[in-house]
Design an enzyme around this catalytic site. Structure first.
Site, short mmCIF file in Angstrom:
data_model
loop_
_atom_site.label_atom_id
_atom_site.label_comp_id
_atom_site.label_asym_id
_atom_site.label_seq_id
_atom_site.Cartn_x
_atom_site.Cartn_y
_atom_site.Cartn_z
N ARG A 243 0.80 -1.25 -0.05
CA ARG A 243 0.04 0.03 -0.11
C ARG A 243 0.77 1.22 0.11
NH1 ARG A 243 -3.63 -2.65 -1.69
NH2 ARG A 243 -5.38 -3.22 -0.82
N HIS A 291 -0.57 -0.03 -9.89
CA HIS A 291 -1.27 -0.70 -9.08
C HIS A 291 -1.85 -2.08 -9.53
CE1 HIS A 291 -3.55 -0.95 -4.81
NE2 HIS A 291 -3.42 -2.11 -5.38
#
Ligand code: GLV
Length: 328
Positions: A243, A291
């Site tokens: 993250r 991502h």
């Protein structure tokens, strides 16, 4: 006999009324693909994407991927939430998420495999200088570098959950000396593992490549800050596949600019999509992925969801429930 068939009818009438809602931020096309696969995998469920007026009391299961805040509020019968994402930090941060409803995160071997591939690609590319060669190509610079063996490159994998373990084992199988660090010590065959703050400092001090696969929790937010970078081996590389909020981005930029961190491979960012003006995009020693290190594969994930929904309907415990006090 008559009584039994009456009970069966009443039960199926009750079940037939219950709805499973799919709440996501997917595009229409993505949503349609998920719906088709989920309906195939659980033909007995009434799956909807909108809860029409007066039907909120009929929803008892929710399948979610970044649902809009409030999407799960006002569903009094809700008894199970299945995330299509492996990381549930964003979901848990939503104050409207019903507190007592069991929540399962996505655990899919296909995702673990994709993550292990990305970790291997990043470590191999760093070790063999392939990112440097890509840069050299842009300058038409023909310059081979010394070649090292994998066993000369110490790798640390932070996070020994499903993805961390798979990635760490894959790296070890490719000859890298891997140390796995977790918030709790989780033994993994053929890996040196450890846990705790003191161990983290020494793992980071030794590693040439640090792969982050920790869950994002209050304890791990901002873990990679100026102090942590200063404690890493000079010129080490950071591979962040977890993250964005694990990393203090300004501190990483400073550490890259001073040479303390040699290179960063980043799949995740504080703000996503990464804004076009962000210095990471153009930094010569940063590799940006959108991502995409391990995307949920709807084909296999729909089967994982169906197994958990079946378990809930049968009164059994679903798999991979999140411990909300731990945050993952
Ligand atoms: C991806 O980041 C996920 O949590 O599934």
């Amino acid at each position: 006999m008559v009584i039994l068939s009456y009970i069966v009818e009443v039960q199926s009438a009750t079940l037939a009324r219950m709805l499973t809602v799919l709440a996501t931020d997917f595009s229409e096309e993505e949503q349609a693909r998920w719906l088709a696969l989920l309906r195939d995998a659980m033909p007995g469920e009434t799956l909807v994407t909108e809860v029409g007026a007066g039907r909120a009391t009929d929803v008892d299961i929710a399948i979610v991927a970044n649902p809009p805040s409030g999407a799960l509020a006002g569903l009094p019968q809700l008894r199970f939430v299945q995330s299509l994402w492996a990381g549930v930090d964003r979901l848990l941060a939503d104050p409207t998420l019903p507190a007592a409803v069991p929540l399962a995160r996505m655990v899919d071997p296909a995702m673990n495999e994709a993550m292990a591939q990305t970790a291997l690609w990043a470590v191999l590319s760093l070790h063999r200088g392939f990112f440097d060669y890509a840069e050299q190509q842009r300058a038409a610079n023909w310059q081979p570098h010394a070649q090292r063996r994998a066993d000369e490159v110490a790798v640390a994998v932070l996070g020994l959950g499903q993805m961390g373990r798979t990635a760490a084992s894959r790296l070890a199988a490719n000859g890298y000396p891997v140390t796995g660090w977790g918030t709790r010590d989780t033994p993994v065959a053929s890996l040196r593992t450890c846990a705790g703050d003191a161990a983290l400092a020494s793992v980071l001090a030794e590693a040439e490549v640090v792969v982050n696969l920790l869950p994002l929790t209050p304890a791990t937010r901002g873990l990679f800050d100026a102090r942590r970078f200063a404690g890493m081996r000079r010129g080490a590389a950071l591979v962040n596949l977890a993250r964005g909020a694990h990393v203090v981005e300004a501190d990483l930029l400073a550490a890259l600019d001073s040479g303390q961190i040699g290179r960063a491979v980043l799949d995740v960012f504080e703000s996503e999509p990464l804004p076009a003006s962000h210095p990471f995009w153009r930094h010569p020693r940063v590799t940006v992925l959108p991502h995409a290190a391990a995307l949920t594969d709807p084909r296999s994930a729909a089967r994982v969801v169906a197994a958990n929904v079946r378990a809930v309907r049968a009164g059994a415990a679903p798999q991979h429930l999140v411990d909300r006090t731990r945050g993952y």
